[in-house]
Design a protein around this motif. Structure first.
Motif, PDB file in Angstrom:
ATOM      1  N   THR A   4      -5.405   4.893  -9.307  1.00  0.00           N
ATOM      2  CA  THR A   4      -6.418   4.539  -8.328  1.00  0.00           C
ATOM      3  C   THR A   4      -5.822   3.455  -7.465  1.00  0.00           C
ATOM      4  N   VAL A   5      -5.847   3.657  -6.169  1.00  0.00           N
ATOM      5  CA  VAL A   5      -5.265   2.706  -5.239  1.00  0.00           C
ATOM      6  C   VAL A   5      -6.382   1.963  -4.539  1.00  0.00           C
ATOM      7  N   LEU A   7      -7.454   0.023  -1.416  1.00  0.00           N
ATOM      8  CA  LEU A   7      -7.046  -0.101  -0.021  1.00  0.00           C
ATOM      9  C   LEU A   7      -7.858  -1.209   0.617  1.00  0.00           C
ATOM     10  N   TYR A  19     -14.240  -2.592  -0.144  1.00  0.00           N
ATOM     11  CA  TYR A  19     -13.067  -2.023  -0.781  1.00  0.00           C
ATOM     12  C   TYR A  19     -13.184  -0.507  -0.801  1.00  0.00           C
ATOM     13  N   ARG A  20     -12.050   0.140  -0.598  1.00  0.00           N
ATOM     14  CA  ARG A  20     -11.991   1.593  -0.706  1.00  0.00           C
ATOM     15  C   ARG A  20     -11.031   1.929  -1.840  1.00  0.00           C
ATOM     16  N   PHE A  21     -11.389   2.901  -2.605  1.00  0.00           N
ATOM     17  CA  PHE A  21     -10.536   3.379  -3.685  1.00  0.00           C
ATOM     18  C   PHE A  21     -10.227   4.845  -3.455  1.00  0.00           C
ATOM     19  N   ARG A  22      -9.020   5.219  -3.807  1.00  0.00           N
ATOM     20  CA  ARG A  22      -8.631   6.622  -3.722  1.00  0.00           C
ATOM     21  C   ARG A  22      -7.929   6.995  -5.010  1.00  0.00           C
ATOM     22  N   GLU A  23      -8.308   8.108  -5.590  1.00  0.00           N
ATOM     23  CA  GLU A  23      -7.722   8.564  -6.846  1.00  0.00           C
ATOM     24  C   GLU A  23      -6.660   9.613  -6.573  1.00  0.00           C
ATOM     25  N   TYR A  24      -5.590   9.538  -7.358  1.00  0.00           N
ATOM     26  CA  TYR A  24      -4.537  10.541  -7.301  1.00  0.00           C
ATOM     27  C   TYR A  24      -4.391  11.136  -8.692  1.00  0.00           C
ATOM     28  N   ARG A  25      -4.341  12.442  -8.732  1.00  0.00           N
ATOM     29  CA  ARG A  25      -4.265  13.162  -9.998  1.00  0.00           C
ATOM     30  C   ARG A  25      -3.155  14.198  -9.916  1.00  0.00           C
ATOM     31  N   GLN A  28      -2.676  16.269  -6.779  1.00  0.00           N
ATOM     32  CA  GLN A  28      -1.983  15.661  -5.641  1.00  0.00           C
ATOM     33  C   GLN A  28      -0.489  15.486  -5.905  1.00  0.00           C
TER      34      GLN A  28
END
Length: 178
Positions: A4-5, A7, A19-25, A28
């Motif tokens: 989870t990043v 940003l 805050y914004r979060f983006r998940e990578y699995r 991706q």
């Protein structure tokens, strides 16, 4: 576990920020979700160490690096960036450095005393510190870019029976081992 990043936007104080979060699995391209280490290099690539390889993220896709690309092992324990911008990788089989688009093994773990710990740090002079069950390995360049000499520094007295897990370098260049 997944990556989870966080940003952060620019401007304003942190308290007023959203805050914004983006998940990578795996969908991706992050094939292994057992993350062990993170580092960002000068080119702004995010390097993600996992239990099954090292991944480079350019903001759009993940690219995997493993033993075929020159790493001594696929289980990444820790990452460190040297003052010259080189990425160092501590794996369960040895230490490697990224030079000119590839990885070069600079130290292979041979014995229990020099087997890997979790910690890896590089001071401003390029001296490499790696934790081990028996103490602290200290590596210095001995000529060419790919040649390092490592010494195992045993911890003194009662500390000798303790395992060194982490290493930090302070502003004065001293190594702290815990």
């Amino acid at each position: 576990m997944l990556l989870t990043v966080l940003l952060l936007g620019s401007g304003g104080g942190l308290c007023a920020q959203k805050y914004r979060f983006r998940e990578y699995r795996q969908e991706q391209g992050l094939e292994n979700l057992a993350l062990t280490a993170l580092a960002q290099d000068r080119e702004k690539y995010l390097w993600v160490g996992t239990q099954n390889g090292l991944f480079r993220f350019d903001g759009a896709e993940f690219v995997r690096f493993g033993t075929k690309e020159g790493l001594p092992g696929s289980y990444v324990l820790s990452l460190a960036l040297a003052p010259d911008g080189m990425l160092w990788v501590n794996t369960h089989q040895g230490l490697a450095v990224r030079w000119e688009g590839g990885f070069e093994t600079v130290y292979s773990f041979r014995e229990a005393a020099d087997s890997p710990g979790m910690g890896l740090a590089i001071n401003r002079n390029g001296v490499v510190f790696a934790s081990t069950p028996g103490g602290l390995m200290i590596g210095r360049r001995t000529g060419s870019r790919y040649t390092y000499h490592f010494d195992l520094l045993y911890l003194p007295g009662e500390l000798r029976s303790k395992r060194a897990y982490q290493i930090g370098i302070d502003w004065e260049g001293r190594a702290w081992v815990g």
